[in-house]
Scaffold this motif. Structure first.
Motif, PDB file in Angstrom:
ATOM      1  N   THR A 379       6.695  16.312 -74.427  1.00 22.31           N
ATOM      2  CA  THR A 379       7.567  15.417 -75.270  1.00 22.31           C
ATOM      3  C   THR A 379       8.682  14.964 -74.625  1.00 22.31           C
ATOM      4  OG1 THR A 379       6.897  17.159 -76.722  1.00 22.31           O
ATOM      5  CG2 THR A 379       8.430  15.212 -77.547  1.00 22.31           C
ATOM      6  N   ASN A 388      10.548   7.774 -78.540  1.00 20.39           N
ATOM      7  CA  ASN A 388      10.706   8.111 -79.929  1.00 20.39           C
ATOM      8  C   ASN A 388      11.341   7.204 -80.735  1.00 20.39           C
ATOM      9  OD1 ASN A 388      12.991   7.778 -78.404  1.00 20.39           O
ATOM     10  ND2 ASN A 388      14.191   9.572 -79.309  1.00 20.39           N
ATOM     11  N   PRO A 406       3.058  13.631 -79.574  1.00 18.97           N
ATOM     12  CA  PRO A 406       4.438  14.483 -79.704  1.00 18.97           C
ATOM     13  C   PRO A 406       5.797  13.875 -80.113  1.00 18.97           C
ATOM     14  CG  PRO A 406       3.530  14.218 -77.457  1.00 18.97           C
ATOM     15  CD  PRO A 406       2.642  13.587 -78.547  1.00 18.97           C
ATOM     16  N   ILE A 409       5.728  13.635 -83.844  1.00 20.57           N
ATOM     17  CA  ILE A 409       6.285  14.965 -84.390  1.00 20.57           C
ATOM     18  C   ILE A 409       7.532  15.117 -84.528  1.00 20.57           C
ATOM     19  CG2 ILE A 409       5.898  17.334 -84.126  1.00 20.57           C
ATOM     20  CD1 ILE A 409       3.104  16.926 -83.073  1.00 20.57           C
ATOM     21  N   TYR A 410       8.117  14.644 -83.216  1.00 22.42           N
ATOM     22  CA  TYR A 410       9.763  14.841 -82.902  1.00 22.42           C
ATOM     23  C   TYR A 410      10.403  14.034 -84.121  1.00 22.42           C
ATOM     24  CZ  TYR A 410      14.253  14.245 -80.985  1.00 22.42           C
ATOM     25  OH  TYR A 410      15.741  14.417 -80.899  1.00 22.42           O
ATOM     26  N   GLN A 413       9.876  15.413 -87.768  1.00 22.88           N
ATOM     27  CA  GLN A 413      10.663  16.768 -88.033  1.00 22.88           C
ATOM     28  C   GLN A 413      12.091  16.263 -88.448  1.00 22.88           C
ATOM     29  OE1 GLN A 413      13.173  18.333 -86.137  1.00 22.88           O
ATOM     30  NE2 GLN A 413      13.045  16.785 -84.628  1.00 22.88           N
ATOM     31  N   THR A 425       4.770  17.149 -90.837  1.00 27.14           N
ATOM     32  CA  THR A 425       4.954  17.430 -89.460  1.00 27.14           C
ATOM     33  C   THR A 425       4.038  18.491 -89.005  1.00 27.14           C
ATOM     34  OG1 THR A 425       7.352  17.091 -89.831  1.00 27.14           O
ATOM     35  CG2 THR A 425       6.688  18.005 -87.626  1.00 27.14           C
ATOM     36  N   SER A 426       3.900  19.299 -89.832  1.00 27.83           N
ATOM     37  CA  SER A 426       3.027  20.564 -89.334  1.00 27.83           C
ATOM     38  C   SER A 426       1.520  20.170 -89.483  1.00 27.83           C
ATOM     39  CB  SER A 426       2.969  21.770 -90.694  1.00 27.83           C
ATOM     40  OG  SER A 426       4.224  22.290 -90.836  1.00 27.83           O
ATOM     41  N   ILE A 429       1.127  18.590 -86.290  1.00 30.47           N
ATOM     42  CA  ILE A 429       1.121  19.570 -85.109  1.00 30.47           C
ATOM     43  C   ILE A 429      -0.369  20.073 -85.084  1.00 30.47           C
ATOM     44  CG2 ILE A 429       1.886  21.768 -84.629  1.00 30.47           C
ATOM     45  CD1 ILE A 429       4.521  20.942 -85.201  1.00 30.47           C
ATOM     46  N   LEU A 432      -2.642  17.714 -83.321  1.00 32.10           N
ATOM     47  CA  LEU A 432      -2.153  17.717 -81.916  1.00 32.10           C
ATOM     48  C   LEU A 432      -2.764  19.076 -81.118  1.00 32.10           C
ATOM     49  CD1 LEU A 432      -0.562  16.710 -79.167  1.00 32.10           C
ATOM     50  CD2 LEU A 432       1.377  17.971 -79.922  1.00 32.10           C
TER      51      LEU A 432
END
Lengths: 454, 457
Positions: A379, A388, A406, A409-410, A413, A425-426, A429, A432
């Motif tokens: 990331t 991002n 990734p 996800i950043y 969150q 987000t979970s 993840i 991923l």
């Protein structure tokens, strides 16, 4: 003489007693030490279990999302537009597109909110009082655009009533799943009392159900319509980057490993390269991001947030991993194989490419897959080359703006709508981790499968 | 479309060259003469000699083509348009490019635009044809020259092999190039930063407070490294306090005590921890570990913030466990078995053997491994970005939020393409500090580990 013998026996006896006396203490220490080791393993395994369990329990609900089934009427009284323009003979492509755009803009200007509102009111129990905002708050905001798109694709829908599955808004989803504390007073709830009651009623009547959230995989990220945000853009961005890594890092890495292990003369320069590669493998990933920002973006003028830059940075990061793994694979090939090839007259190059390399193929493949999996989850360097950024489209080429798994996800969150995005987000993840586990399992499978044949 | 055409052209050239060289040399061999190299090598050599000039022509076009096209478009413009100011001029050029591509433009097309568009379109076709023809031409020339040189004594294999060797060398030089790129770019930008801020203020400053320069490039604010450095070191210490006991004990138990079955199950599971992306650890720290620590602290009367050095350090320690355990496992395995057996034979218990014989013998190697782990902890980014609280103040309480070097790099550089001011350039000075720190740690660690290996070889 006898005295000395007695003394020795006495001494030995005393020592035996001494050792025996200390035995229980030593065995206790032994047991404690053993228990300490076992505890460490239990802690380590427990941490793995906690991490996966927490992701799964938090992420699983996000795969099922509150969905409304509503009867939508494309009311001619609301959608007051002329029929779409037809392409006249001799009209240029640009002119036709311009005319089409004018018509689409008119369609967009129609009051689609009113259509959604009517659909919600029709679904509500007779006599249920709810204001306009309250009714609209139930449905995700992008669904009116979807209705518009349906109409643009098929203008014949005018005047018809169709059953449409629409996503409930993120707030509704939170309320129905209980992700938000249902006991909070009205002033601290996101939805009005009417909307909340209506949501509960519709759920009880089956007009709202929890359906599998396919759009999590097919939609791109969205800020105005969080419930409809998906990973499609991030998938494609990551896919481009992985293709670049595979196309560049694997051949270059294997080639340089072959050179260093098989051909390089042992002198200072090759020693330098060797030390260099070992150090590169341990350079923090964020430094590679700085390199990407300074060299690829500023010096070469490649676009920000583009998968091509991400792919190049990840390639440089993955190279040492692949080189080191390939070298150890080459080193493991028995000398006799080389000597046999050389003895029957093969040149050193032929020996390597015809005899040594094929034997190491499973190991190289495994290390390549593991390297790619590692690059997939990286990331930090992506943040420095602008990946991002919020991008709401699927990149058509590796040079377009894009997100990556990734990085997505950043971004998620950090979303303000915590209640909703924690699960989302979970879920991302989980996707991923699922991909990475699949890749690693593939590596293990291929290794065992291919090694048996050799 | 055009790249496909070029690729097709090159493939066709290569195919023709290879088959020609192959069959020509085979024909010679068929007459009973002994060839030095096998026909496949002759084919490859002809293909290489055919492709190199063609690639050279294409490379020249890639370098100079866009400039020539641009010059041609500008030459088509009437003088009054060419004299327009920059934006209007660019618009005119873009309109002509749109007409030439066949897409057309919305609205009225000026007569000169239509004419220019047509001319540019013809120029494109012409240029494409010329370049392709030139590439094919020199390629065929190379092919013919190479074919004429085929003879029984031509050492084609040696020539192909030396080309292959040069390619391999070029690939391994890329590693050096990467390091050079890192060092040059970091130094370059860091020096630009030091033209705004004195190095002494940066390295020994105790206040981190970079202002936002709204206008100009003046250095506003203070750039003291020490708070960030302390945050980094504190988190690394906490991480090692978690990882060393757990990782080392895991390695000892798995290698000395565990049954084969337990080892086969537990070892891969512990190593799963190493494969998890750091962003996942960061999220885990943020939503699970942080609140848990904060609640626990509240229950026993301690004020622990959810995002703090403690949270980040703890989770980073978890991340490093497999690193420590697999490295120390490797190293303990290199200690000769005779040492162990000797100690056991004298009647020492297993834990005594491990503590008094095995560990002291493996100590240098383990120290090297731990240094590697520390360098990884220092360079770790995502966990601290999410869970350290981003508060660049010199604090000594681990329960308070801190900031680290990596967090600050991310904060100062994201979303900024033209690093003009010290606000974004400082990221490179920080990156340089980080690079040097990890480099030193790695070199020392690798040296120690290598010395250790040699000791028992």
């Amino acid at each position: 003489m006898a005295d000395i013998a007695v003394d020795i026996a006495e001494l030995a006896n005393r020592r035996r007693l001494c050792v025996r006396a200390s035995l229980s203490r030593r065995h206790l220490i032994e047991r404690l030490f053993r228990a300490g080791g076992l505890t460490a393993i239990v802690i380590a395994l427990g941490l793995v279990a906690t991490l996966f369990g927490m992701m799964a329990s938090k992420g699983a609900p996000a795969f099922m999302q509150a969905t409304l089934s509503l009867d939508v009427t494309f009311d001619p009284a609301v959608i007051t537009v002329a029929p779409p323009p037809a392409r006249a003979a001799g009209q240029s492509e640009a002119d036709y597109r311009a005319a089409m755009l004018v018509w689409q803009r008119q369609v967009t200007l129609a009051n689609w909110s009113a259509i959604v509102e009517t659909a919600v009111r029709n679904a509500a129990p007779p006599g249920f009082e709810i204001d306009r905002r309250g009714a609209l708050a139930l449905v995700e905001t992008n669904e009116r655009h979807r209705l518009r798109d349906m109409f643009v694709a098929d203008p014949g829908l005018l005047g018809q009533t169709v059953r449409v599955d629409m996503l409930a808004s993120a707030n509704t989803d939170n309320w129905l799943k209980g992700t938000i504390n249902r006991a909070l007073p009205d002033s601290r709830q996101q939805l009005s009392r009417q909307t909340r009651t209506l949501a509960d009623t519709l759920l009880a009547e089956g007009k709202i159900r929890f359906a599998f959230a396919w759009h999590l995989f097919t939609n791109t990220d969205s800020r105005s319509a969080p419930a409809a945000a998906g990973l499609a853009g991030a998938f494609v961005g990551s896919l481009y980057m992985m293709l670049i890594v595979i196309a560049l890092a694997v051949p270059i890495g294997v080639a340089s490993a072959i050179y260093l292990e098989e051909f390089a003369p042992r002198h200072r320069v090759t020693d330098l390269i060797e030390v260099n590669i070992n150090n590169l493998a341990a350079v923090p990933s964020i430094v590679f991001g700085l390199l990407g920002a300074a060299v690829f973006i500023r010096y070469f003028g490649l676009p920000m947030s583009a998968p091509v830059v991400g792919g190049l940075v990840l390639t440089l990061m993955t190279l040492p991993t692949i080189i080191i793994a390939t070298r150890s694979a080459l080193r493991a090939v028995p000398l006799s194989l080389r000597q046999a090839a050389l003895a029957v007259g093969a040149s050193p190059t032929q020996t390597v490419f015809h005899h040594v390399l094929p034997v190491t193929f499973p190991a190289i493949l495994t290390s390549a897959i593991i390297g790619v999996a590692q690059a997939l989850g990286e990331t930090a360097p992506l943040l420095l080359i602008g990946m991002n950024a919020f991008v709401a489209s699927i990149p058509a080429t590796p040079f377009d703006q894009s997100s990556a798994l990734p990085a997505q996800i950043y971004l998620w969150q950090g979303n303000e709508n915590r209640n909703f995005f924690e699960a989302r987000t979970s879920a991302a993840i989980m996707v991923l981790l699922g991909l990475m586990i699949t890749l690693n399992a593939l590596a293990i499978f291929l290794r065992t499968r291919l090694e048996r044949r050799v | 479309m055009i790249p496909l055409l070029v690729a097709a052209l090159l493939l066709v050239l290569m195919g023709i060259a290879y088959t020609q060289g192959f069959s020509r040399s085979r024909a010679i061999a068929a007459t009973g003469v002994r060839l030095h190299s096998r026909p496949a090598y002759h084919g490859s050599l002809v293909a290489i000699r055919c492709l190199l000039p063609a690639l050279l022509v294409l490379g020249l076009w890639v370098l100079f083509g866009p400039g020539m096209t641009r010059a041609f478009i500008v030459a088509q413009l009437p003088p009054d348009v060419a004299a327009l100011d920059e934006p209007a001029f660019l618009t005119a050029v873009r309109r002509i490019e749109a007409i030439a591509s066949g897409f057309g433009v919305a609205g009225q097309v000026q007569p000169y635009e239509a004419a220019a568009g047509e001319a540019v379109r013809r120029f494109h076709t012409f240029a494409l044809l010329v370049v392709m023809a030139a590439a094919a031409g020199v390629g065929i020339l190379g092919l013919l020259a190479a074919l004429r040189r085929i003879s029984p004594t031509l050492r084609a294999r040696n020539k192909v092999e030396s080309v292959v060797r040069v390619l391999l060398l070029a690939c391994s030089a890329l590693a050096i190039l990467t390091t050079v790129g890192i060092v040059v770019s970091l130094f370059n930008e860091a020096f630009r930063f030091f033209s705004f801020v004195a190095p002494a203020d940066f390295f020994f400053g105790t206040v981190w407070n970079p202002g936002f320069a709204t206008t100009g490039t003046a250095a506003i604010g203070e750039y003291g490294l020490l708070p960030l450095l302390w945050g980094t070191v504190m988190i690394a210490i906490i991480a090692m306090l978690v990882a060393i006991p757990v990782g080392l004990m895991t390695a000892i138990y798995l290698s000395q005590y565990a049954s084969a079955r337990l080892r086969n199950v537990a070892k891969p599971i512990v190593e799963v921890l190493a494969g998890i992306p750091t962003i996942v650890y960061g999220f885990f720290a943020l939503v699970t570990v942080g609140p848990f620590l904060s609640d626990t602290g509240a229950a026993i009367g301690l004020d622990i913030r959810a995002t703090s050095a403690l949270t980040a350090g703890l989770v980073m320690g978890i991340m490093i466990i497999p690193f420590v355990s697999s490295l120390s496992d490797d190293i303990m395995r290199q200690v000769p078995l005779s040492l162990r057996d000797g100690s056991l034979g004298l009647g020492a218990t297993e834990s005594e053997t491990i503590r008094r014989v095995l560990l002291p013998a493996a100590l240098p190697g383990i120290v090297g491994a731990l240094l590697l782990a520390i360098s990884r902890a220092i360079g770790e980014t995502m966990i601290v970005v999410l869970a350290a609280g981003n508060s660049p103040v010199l604090r000594f309480n681990p329960a308070e939020p801190v900031s680290t070097i990596t967090v600050t790099i991310v904060n100062q550089l994201t979303g900024d393409a033209d690093f003009a001011g010290p606000q974004s350039l400082v990221a490179f000075a920080l990156g340089l500090t980080l690079f040097v720190m990890t480099l030193l740690l790695n070199m020392v660690a690798l040296y120690i580990v290598r010395r250790f290996r040699e000791q028992y070889e």
